[in-house]
Design a protein around this motif. Structure first.
Motif, PDB file in Angstrom:
ATOM      1  N   GLY A   1       0.800  -1.211   0.000  1.00  0.00           N
ATOM      2  CA  GLY A   1       0.000   0.000   0.000  1.00  0.00           C
ATOM      3  C   GLY A   1       0.832   1.260   0.000  1.00  0.00           C
ATOM      4  N   GLY A   2       2.118   1.134   0.390  1.00  0.00           N
ATOM      5  CA  GLY A   2       2.948   2.317   0.483  1.00  0.00           C
ATOM      6  C   GLY A   2       3.451   2.820  -0.856  1.00  0.00           C
ATOM      7  N   TRP A   3       4.077   1.923  -1.660  1.00  0.00           N
ATOM      8  CA  TRP A   3       4.682   2.418  -2.893  1.00  0.00           C
ATOM      9  C   TRP A   3       4.385   1.570  -4.118  1.00  0.00           C
ATOM     10  CZ3 TRP A   3       8.076  -1.025  -5.169  1.00  0.00           C
ATOM     11  CH2 TRP A   3       8.570  -2.045  -4.338  1.00  0.00           C
TER      12      TRP A   3
ATOM     13  N   LEU B   1       1.437   0.177  -5.167  1.00  0.00           N
ATOM     14  CA  LEU B   1       0.204   0.591  -5.839  1.00  0.00           C
ATOM     15  C   LEU B   1       0.353   1.935  -6.557  1.00  0.00           C
ATOM     16  CD1 LEU B   1      -2.626  -0.519  -3.374  1.00  0.00           C
ATOM     17  CD2 LEU B   1      -2.049  -1.480  -5.602  1.00  0.00           C
ATOM     18  N   PRO B   2       0.931   2.973  -5.931  1.00  0.00           N
ATOM     19  CA  PRO B   2       1.137   4.215  -6.701  1.00  0.00           C
ATOM     20  C   PRO B   2       2.039   4.026  -7.911  1.00  0.00           C
ATOM     21  CG  PRO B   2       1.312   4.638  -4.359  1.00  0.00           C
ATOM     22  CD  PRO B   2       1.257   3.155  -4.514  1.00  0.00           C
ATOM     23  N   LEU B   3       3.097   3.218  -7.751  1.00  0.00           N
ATOM     24  CA  LEU B   3       3.986   2.975  -8.874  1.00  0.00           C
ATOM     25  C   LEU B   3       3.266   2.223  -9.992  1.00  0.00           C
ATOM     26  CD1 LEU B   3       6.837   3.240  -9.981  1.00  0.00           C
ATOM     27  CD2 LEU B   3       7.412   1.076  -8.876  1.00  0.00           C
ATOM     28  N   LEU B   4       2.449   1.250  -9.609  1.00  0.00           N
ATOM     29  CA  LEU B   4       1.674   0.516 -10.608  1.00  0.00           C
ATOM     30  C   LEU B   4       0.691   1.443 -11.320  1.00  0.00           C
ATOM     31  CD1 LEU B   4       0.821  -2.162 -11.926  1.00  0.00           C
ATOM     32  CD2 LEU B   4      -0.744  -2.502 -10.003  1.00  0.00           C
ATOM     33  N   LEU B   5       0.089   2.337 -10.585  1.00  0.00           N
ATOM     34  CA  LEU B   5      -0.850   3.287 -11.187  1.00  0.00           C
ATOM     35  C   LEU B   5      -0.142   4.201 -12.183  1.00  0.00           C
ATOM     36  CD1 LEU B   5      -3.714   4.457 -11.267  1.00  0.00           C
ATOM     37  CD2 LEU B   5      -3.078   5.950  -9.356  1.00  0.00           C
ATOM     38  N   VAL B   6       1.036   4.707 -11.796  1.00  0.00           N
ATOM     39  CA  VAL B   6       1.799   5.560 -12.709  1.00  0.00           C
ATOM     40  C   VAL B   6       2.225   4.784 -13.950  1.00  0.00           C
ATOM     41  CG1 VAL B   6       3.956   6.856 -12.947  1.00  0.00           C
ATOM     42  CG2 VAL B   6       2.593   7.087 -10.873  1.00  0.00           C
ATOM     43  N   TYR B   7       2.626   3.534 -13.757  1.00  0.00           N
ATOM     44  CA  TYR B   7       3.063   2.690 -14.882  1.00  0.00           C
ATOM     45  C   TYR B   7       1.924   2.455 -15.875  1.00  0.00           C
ATOM     46  CZ  TYR B   7       5.178  -1.313 -17.258  1.00  0.00           C
ATOM     47  OH  TYR B   7       5.690  -2.169 -18.194  1.00  0.00           O
ATOM     48  N   VAL B   8       0.756   2.103 -15.362  1.00  0.00           N
ATOM     49  CA  VAL B   8      -0.398   1.858 -16.233  1.00  0.00           C
ATOM     50  C   VAL B   8      -0.827   3.147 -16.931  1.00  0.00           C
ATOM     51  CG1 VAL B   8      -2.815   1.153 -16.266  1.00  0.00           C
ATOM     52  CG2 VAL B   8      -1.176  -0.132 -14.892  1.00  0.00           C
ATOM     53  N   CYS B   9      -0.837   4.251 -16.203  1.00  0.00           N
ATOM     54  CA  CYS B   9      -1.215   5.536 -16.815  1.00  0.00           C
ATOM     55  C   CYS B   9      -0.225   5.931 -17.905  1.00  0.00           C
ATOM     56  CB  CYS B   9      -1.283   6.624 -15.747  1.00  0.00           C
ATOM     57  SG  CYS B   9      -2.671   6.443 -14.599  1.00  0.00           S
ATOM     58  N   TYR B  10       1.050   5.646 -17.697  1.00  0.00           N
ATOM     59  CA  TYR B  10       2.044   5.959 -18.724  1.00  0.00           C
ATOM     60  C   TYR B  10       1.816   5.127 -19.982  1.00  0.00           C
ATOM     61  CZ  TYR B  10       6.603   7.190 -20.640  1.00  0.00           C
ATOM     62  OH  TYR B  10       7.612   7.661 -21.437  1.00  0.00           O
ATOM     63  N   LEU B  11       1.476   3.855 -19.804  1.00  0.00           N
ATOM     64  CA  LEU B  11       1.171   3.006 -20.956  1.00  0.00           C
ATOM     65  C   LEU B  11      -0.085   3.487 -21.684  1.00  0.00           C
ATOM     66  CD1 LEU B  11       1.882  -0.575 -19.533  1.00  0.00           C
ATOM     67  CD2 LEU B  11       3.322   0.783 -21.058  1.00  0.00           C
ATOM     68  N   LEU B  12      -1.092   3.861 -20.927  1.00  0.00           N
ATOM     69  CA  LEU B  12      -2.323   4.366 -21.552  1.00  0.00           C
ATOM     70  C   LEU B  12      -2.068   5.666 -22.299  1.00  0.00           C
ATOM     71  CD1 LEU B  12      -4.897   3.666 -18.682  1.00  0.00           C
ATOM     72  CD2 LEU B  12      -4.581   2.372 -20.795  1.00  0.00           C
ATOM     73  N   LEU B  13      -1.241   6.527 -21.716  1.00  0.00           N
ATOM     74  CA  LEU B  13      -0.907   7.775 -22.398  1.00  0.00           C
ATOM     75  C   LEU B  13      -0.172   7.509 -23.702  1.00  0.00           C
ATOM     76  CD1 LEU B  13      -0.684  10.895 -22.395  1.00  0.00           C
ATOM     77  CD2 LEU B  13       1.454  10.624 -21.107  1.00  0.00           C
ATOM     78  N   GLY B  14       0.802   6.605 -23.662  1.00  0.00           N
ATOM     79  CA  GLY B  14       1.534   6.266 -24.881  1.00  0.00           C
ATOM     80  C   GLY B  14       0.641   5.656 -25.938  1.00  0.00           C
ATOM     81  N   ALA B  15      -0.254   4.751 -25.527  1.00  0.00           N
ATOM     82  CA  ALA B  15      -1.162   4.138 -26.487  1.00  0.00           C
ATOM     83  C   ALA B  15      -2.066   5.177 -27.145  1.00  0.00           C
ATOM     84  CB  ALA B  15      -2.003   3.072 -25.780  1.00  0.00           C
ATOM     85  N   THR B  16      -2.550   6.126 -26.359  1.00  0.00           N
ATOM     86  CA  THR B  16      -3.439   7.166 -26.907  1.00  0.00           C
ATOM     87  C   THR B  16      -2.705   8.050 -27.908  1.00  0.00           C
ATOM     88  OG1 THR B  16      -4.697   7.177 -24.842  1.00  0.00           O
ATOM     89  CG2 THR B  16      -4.962   9.072 -26.309  1.00  0.00           C
ATOM     90  N   ILE B  17      -1.503   8.476 -27.558  1.00  0.00           N
ATOM     91  CA  ILE B  17      -0.755   9.365 -28.448  1.00  0.00           C
ATOM     92  C   ILE B  17      -0.348   8.641 -29.729  1.00  0.00           C
ATOM     93  CG2 ILE B  17       1.357  10.710 -28.676  1.00  0.00           C
ATOM     94  CD1 ILE B  17       1.132  11.407 -25.743  1.00  0.00           C
ATOM     95  N   PHE B  18       0.136   7.401 -29.596  1.00  0.00           N
ATOM     96  CA  PHE B  18       0.519   6.644 -30.794  1.00  0.00           C
ATOM     97  C   PHE B  18      -0.685   6.403 -31.704  1.00  0.00           C
ATOM     98  CE2 PHE B  18       4.262   5.001 -28.274  1.00  0.00           C
ATOM     99  CZ  PHE B  18       5.200   5.669 -29.038  1.00  0.00           C
ATOM    100  N   GLN B  19      -1.835   6.142 -31.112  1.00  0.00           N
ATOM    101  CA  GLN B  19      -3.031   5.944 -31.921  1.00  0.00           C
ATOM    102  C   GLN B  19      -3.391   7.212 -32.689  1.00  0.00           C
ATOM    103  OE1 GLN B  19      -6.594   5.141 -29.707  1.00  0.00           O
ATOM    104  NE2 GLN B  19      -7.648   4.239 -31.454  1.00  0.00           N
TER     105      GLN B  19
END
Length: 309
Positions: free
Chosen positions: A11-13, A15-33
């Motif tokens: 719960g300390g680090w 989950l936030p790191l996983l959230l940032v990682y997934v958001c970064y992948l989603l951002l990249g997918a959106t821009i590449f699309q």
């Protein structure tokens, strides 16, 4: 309890790191699309249009025959045979090209434009990679360790005079700049000239290669219309190995140089503030004469008789 510590760590680090990682992948997918989907649709439309024009110009062919021919071309491309040109094209498995392929295997770049097609070649590639990839990692790790050993004097730079500190920082900056010029700037210029690419395409190829991404959309020495020197791809493989070694060197150097520059900047600020405060500063313990005089009871002799009178 161990389970409580694991839950707090998760719960300390994590989950936030996983959230940032997934958001970064989603951002990249959106821009590449957004950037690439329209271009892909235009390329697909253009290809279908060219096939229809080809059938109109050559009425002896039908749609099925054309699709079969395209399939043959695709199979040849997958096996590393360039459909352009004729049978006199240079071999993909001469010594220079094979050396280039071996370098892409042990460095895990894997462009994808060339792969062994025989069963024996595929089996050998598996065992070759099993030994070559750890060997490449060990080589790069030891190279970085050797650099850190040479940088031991820089780690103790606080004990050195200010002039030596500035010279060391300037030397590191010059070393990084020259290395970047030799590895990341000059080779893309050469590739752009030889392959007929723009500089941005050459730099893109260099970055994709040295980062071991290796898409395979740009590969040196594959154009059958060009006459390359026999050692061209071998030199490219040597450049890849040197480039990866350079990256292993600058990974510890970059943060170290940034840290040293920040320290020098803070030291300059402190010295500047001290120089401004020095003219108006008063001694904390009074005047120098007052600090030099020590008052003791013996300096004022008082007799008991005087006290009693």
């Amino acid at each position: 309890m161990p389970s409580a510590g694991l839950c707090s760590c998760w719960g300390g680090w994590v989950l936030p790191l996983l959230l940032v990682y997934v958001c970064y992948l989603l951002l990249g997918a959106t821009i590449f699309q957004l950037l690439e989907r329209q271009a892909e649709a235009q390329s697909r439309y253009h290809f279908q249009l060219e096939k229809l024009r080809f059938l109109e110009n050559y009425t002896c062919l039908d749609q099925w025959a054309l699709e079969q021919f395209v399939q043959v071309i695709m199979e040849a491309w997958v096996k590393g045979v360039n459909p352009k040109g004729n049978s006199t094209n240079p071999s993909n498995w001469d010594f220079g090209s094979s050396f280039f392929f071996a370098g892409t295997v042990v460095t895990t770049i894997g462009y994808g434009n060339l792969a062994p097609s025989t069963e024996a070649g595929q089996v050998f590639c598996v065992f070759y990679a099993l030994l070559g990839i750890p060997l490449n990692v060990i080589f790069l790790n030891h190279l970085g360790t050797g650099l850190r050993a040479h940088l031991a004097t820089i780690e103790r730079w606080e004990d050195q005079p200010r002039r030596s500190q500035v010279l060391q920082v300037l030397g590191l900056a010059l070393f990084l700049s020259l290395g970047t010029l030799v590895i990341l700037v000059f080779p893309p210029m050469v590739f752009s000239h030889v392959e007929g690419w723009s500089f941005s395409e050459g730099f893109y190829f260099a970055f994709i290669t040295l980062s071991t991404i290796g898409f395979g959309d740009y590969v040196v020495g594959t154009d059958p219309s060009k006459h390359y020197i026999s050692v061209y791809r071998s030199l490219a493989a040597i450049w890849i190995l040197l480039g990866l070694a350079w990256l292993a060197l600058i990974l510890p150097l970059g943060p170290l140089l940034l840290h040293r520059c920040c320290q020098l900047w803070l030291l300059s600020l402190r010295q500047g503030c001290g120089a401004k405060e020095a003219p108006g500063r008063r001694p904390r313990g009074g005047s120098t004469a007052a600090r030099g005089v020590q008052v003791t009871p013996q300096d004022f002799p008082i007799s008991k008789r005087g006290l009693g009178s």
